[in-house]
Design an enzyme around this catalytic site. Structure first.
Site, short mmCIF file in Angstrom:
data_model
loop_
_atom_site.label_atom_id
_atom_site.label_comp_id
_atom_site.label_asym_id
_atom_site.label_seq_id
_atom_site.Cartn_x
_atom_site.Cartn_y
_atom_site.Cartn_z
N ASP A 10 0.81 -1.21 0.00
CA ASP A 10 0.00 0.00 0.00
C ASP A 10 0.85 1.27 0.00
O ASP A 10 0.49 2.26 -0.63
CB ASP A 10 -0.94 0.00 1.21
N LEU A 129 -9.12 5.06 10.84
CA LEU A 129 -9.87 3.93 11.38
C LEU A 129 -9.29 3.51 12.73
O LEU A 129 -10.03 3.28 13.70
CB LEU A 129 -9.85 2.76 10.40
N ASN A 183 4.32 9.18 4.60
CA ASN A 183 5.62 9.26 3.93
C ASN A 183 6.17 10.68 3.99
O ASN A 183 6.87 11.04 4.91
CB ASN A 183 5.49 8.77 2.48
#
EC number: 2.7.1.23
Length: 237
Positions: A10, A129, A183
């Site tokens: 991902d 989440l 990132n």
């Protein structure tokens, strides 16, 4: 270029999305990592996936992105695209943060927390989440604001239209850390302002089968499985 192939997990998909989205190039995402929540196929299925893609037998799924900017006065110090989320949080060993947050033309609100997350629907299954935010299906034109460990029972996740911009002003911390998609990022000082809005660009994902978000939630996160899974009642992923 008709499409690009992304090999990785991902994190690699997020990095490729930020680079390729302004060009409008579709992405065929191949999971060679761990979770692979955003990926479409696996490495051992790559020959068949390429053959199907070259034959044009696929759909395009578009995912909304954010434009994130850091202002000091009228000058832009830092700017990036964002597919998942922007996180603004305190540095280790520092005290709680206080933020003044303005959404659109609504009155500003004050939040005391370890940090705040502004997430797209794609990012609703990521950091937000874990911080207690809701899952938002990708087609919903919304963003969400999620405080991280807030110092108030009233400070909870807020979902709002993605037509609204967001301005965040740090109040009392000498320096904060901002991270985009886990990132890239920068430091944010008290005199700075973090500005976000829905980007004019969208990520275009190649889907070799019709997109089924609930199936992905079930396979990757176990969403919707019975409390007691019985072999006759459910097919486990």
């Amino acid at each position: 270029m008709e499409f690009a192939v992304v090999l990785g997990g991902d994190g690699t998909v997020l990095a490729a999305s930020r680079q390729v989205a302004p060009c409008g190039i579709p992405l065929l995402t191949v999971n060679t990592g761990h979770m692979g929540f955003l990926t479409e196929t696996f490495l051992n299925q790559l020959p068949q996936a390429l053959e199907q893609t070259m034959a044009g037998e696929y759909e395009i799924e578009e995912r909304a992105m954010l434009t994130v900017k850091v202002f000091r006065g009228d000058s832009v110090l830092w700017e990036a695209l964002c597919l998942n989320e922007m996180v603004l949080h305190r540095e280790p060993l520092t005290s709680m943060c206080h933020f003044e947050i303005a959404i659109g033309r609504h009155a500003p609100v004050d939040i005391a927390a370890d940090g705040v997350i502004v997430s797209t629907p794609t990012g609703s299954t990521a950091y937000s989440l874990s911080a207690g935010g809701p899952v938002v299906t990708p087609g919903v034109p919304a963003l969400q604001l999620v405080p991280i460990c807030p110092h108030s029972l009233a400070s909870r996740a807020l979902v709002f239209p993605d037509t609204e911009s967001v301005n965040i002003y740090p109040v009392n911390i000498p320096r904060l850390v901002m991270v985009v998609d886990g990132n890239g990022g920068c430091y944010v000082l008290p005199e700075d302002r973090v500005y976000m809005e829905r980007s004019q660009y969208s990520v275009r994902f190649i889907r070799l089968q019709p997109p089924e978000f609930f199936r992905i939630l079930r396979e990757k996160l176990g969403w919707g499985l019975p409390h007691i899974a019985k072999p006759t009642s459910v097919e486990l992923p």
